[in-house]
Design a protein around this motif. Sequence first.
Motif, PDB file in Angstrom:
ATOM      1  N   GLU A 230      -8.228  -1.584  -5.561  1.00 14.85           N
ATOM      2  CA  GLU A 230      -7.378  -2.782  -5.591  1.00 14.85           C
ATOM      3  C   GLU A 230      -7.610  -3.655  -4.362  1.00 14.85           C
ATOM      4  OE1 GLU A 230      -5.472  -3.939  -8.156  1.00 14.85           O
ATOM      5  OE2 GLU A 230      -6.433  -2.273  -9.194  1.00 14.85           O
ATOM      6  N   LEU A 231      -7.763  -3.024  -3.209  1.00 16.52           N
ATOM      7  CA  LEU A 231      -8.057  -3.774  -1.991  1.00 16.52           C
ATOM      8  C   LEU A 231      -9.407  -4.483  -2.121  1.00 16.52           C
ATOM      9  CD1 LEU A 231      -6.884  -1.170   0.655  1.00 16.52           C
ATOM     10  CD2 LEU A 231      -5.855  -3.410   0.254  1.00 16.52           C
TER      11      LEU A 231
ATOM     12  N   TYR B  37      -3.260   1.170   7.680  1.00 19.86           N
ATOM     13  CA  TYR B  37      -2.302   0.425   6.875  1.00 19.86           C
ATOM     14  C   TYR B  37      -2.087  -0.989   7.394  1.00 19.86           C
ATOM     15  CZ  TYR B  37      -1.174   4.741   4.458  1.00 19.86           C
ATOM     16  OH  TYR B  37      -1.255   5.875   3.703  1.00 19.86           O
TER      17      TYR B  37
ATOM     18  N   SER C   8      -6.166   5.740  -2.758  1.00 17.22           N
ATOM     19  CA  SER C   8      -6.150   5.380  -4.182  1.00 17.22           C
ATOM     20  C   SER C   8      -6.116   3.864  -4.372  1.00 17.22           C
ATOM     21  CB  SER C   8      -4.954   6.022  -4.883  1.00 17.22           C
ATOM     22  OG  SER C   8      -3.751   5.429  -4.436  1.00 17.22           O
ATOM     23  N   GLN C   9      -5.770   3.123  -3.325  1.00 14.93           N
ATOM     24  CA  GLN C   9      -5.677   1.675  -3.403  1.00 14.93           C
ATOM     25  C   GLN C   9      -6.983   0.964  -3.066  1.00 14.93           C
ATOM     26  OE1 GLN C   9      -2.797   1.371  -5.286  1.00 14.93           O
ATOM     27  NE2 GLN C   9      -2.902  -0.587  -4.277  1.00 14.93           N
TER      28      GLN C   9
ATOM     29  N   ALA D  95      -3.055   5.762   0.394  1.00 15.37           N
ATOM     30  CA  ALA D  95      -3.813   4.517   0.525  1.00 15.37           C
ATOM     31  C   ALA D  95      -5.202   4.599  -0.079  1.00 15.37           C
ATOM     32  CB  ALA D  95      -3.912   4.130   1.998  1.00 15.37           C
TER      33      ALA D  95
ATOM     34  N   ILE E 145       0.847  -1.187   0.000  1.00 16.90           N
ATOM     35  CA  ILE E 145       0.000   0.000   0.000  1.00 16.90           C
ATOM     36  C   ILE E 145       0.884   1.238   0.000  1.00 16.90           C
ATOM     37  CG2 ILE E 145      -1.805   1.251   1.240  1.00 16.90           C
ATOM     38  CD1 ILE E 145      -2.611  -1.439   2.466  1.00 16.90           C
TER      39      ILE E 145
ATOM     40  N   LYS F 111      -3.197  -3.929   4.752  1.00  9.88           N
ATOM     41  CA  LYS F 111      -2.205  -4.775   4.079  1.00  9.88           C
ATOM     42  C   LYS F 111      -2.334  -6.243   4.474  1.00  9.88           C
ATOM     43  CE  LYS F 111       1.772  -3.660   7.049  1.00  9.88           C
ATOM     44  NZ  LYS F 111       3.054  -2.947   7.047  1.00  9.88           N
TER      45      LYS F 111
END
Length: 168
Positions: A20-21, A78, A16-17, A14, A10, A82
């Motif tokens: 994807e997550l 985080y 922006s992720q 974060a 990450i 993750k």
Amino acid sequence: MLSLPELVKIPDDAISQVPELFKVFKRDFIDNVTYFMAYPVIIPRPCKGEIYPEIFWHIISRQEQKGSKSNDTRGIDYERAKRLCWIKPIIQNFRNEEITSWKTKEFDKNAGKELEKYYLWYKPGKFLVILKCVETKTKKFFIATSFYVFDSNVKHYEELCKKGEKVC
């Protein structure tokens, strides 16, 4: 030894992720059913107008510190995010010797009654998954939460484990 996927990478940005997550979450819990003790782990649909299920947000974020101006908001955590890819294998391998598992009866404010909660603690990775069991015609499990266990909280969860009933 428990084999878990690599932690999700990450970046500092974060938020922006999140898409994807969500792909990881969707793969593990929506596109494929996850089972705990032969019963399905249910993921409620997103609320009307929402893109993501509430539990997805819950397991990748954390309530801001009390006393902050944004007390009612959640920010990306985080350490939780993750480890998102660990939740399913921990649930599926709860009998593994590296996972400490126990259950307790606890009042659930959303259900308005006592429910059985199952704690699945992967101590080497300092990660805890909590499932709640709702019994209707059959048992159904829901992810209540999952989070990184900081050193300052280890003793608390060890005490909870001693009070709980071992899950075999």
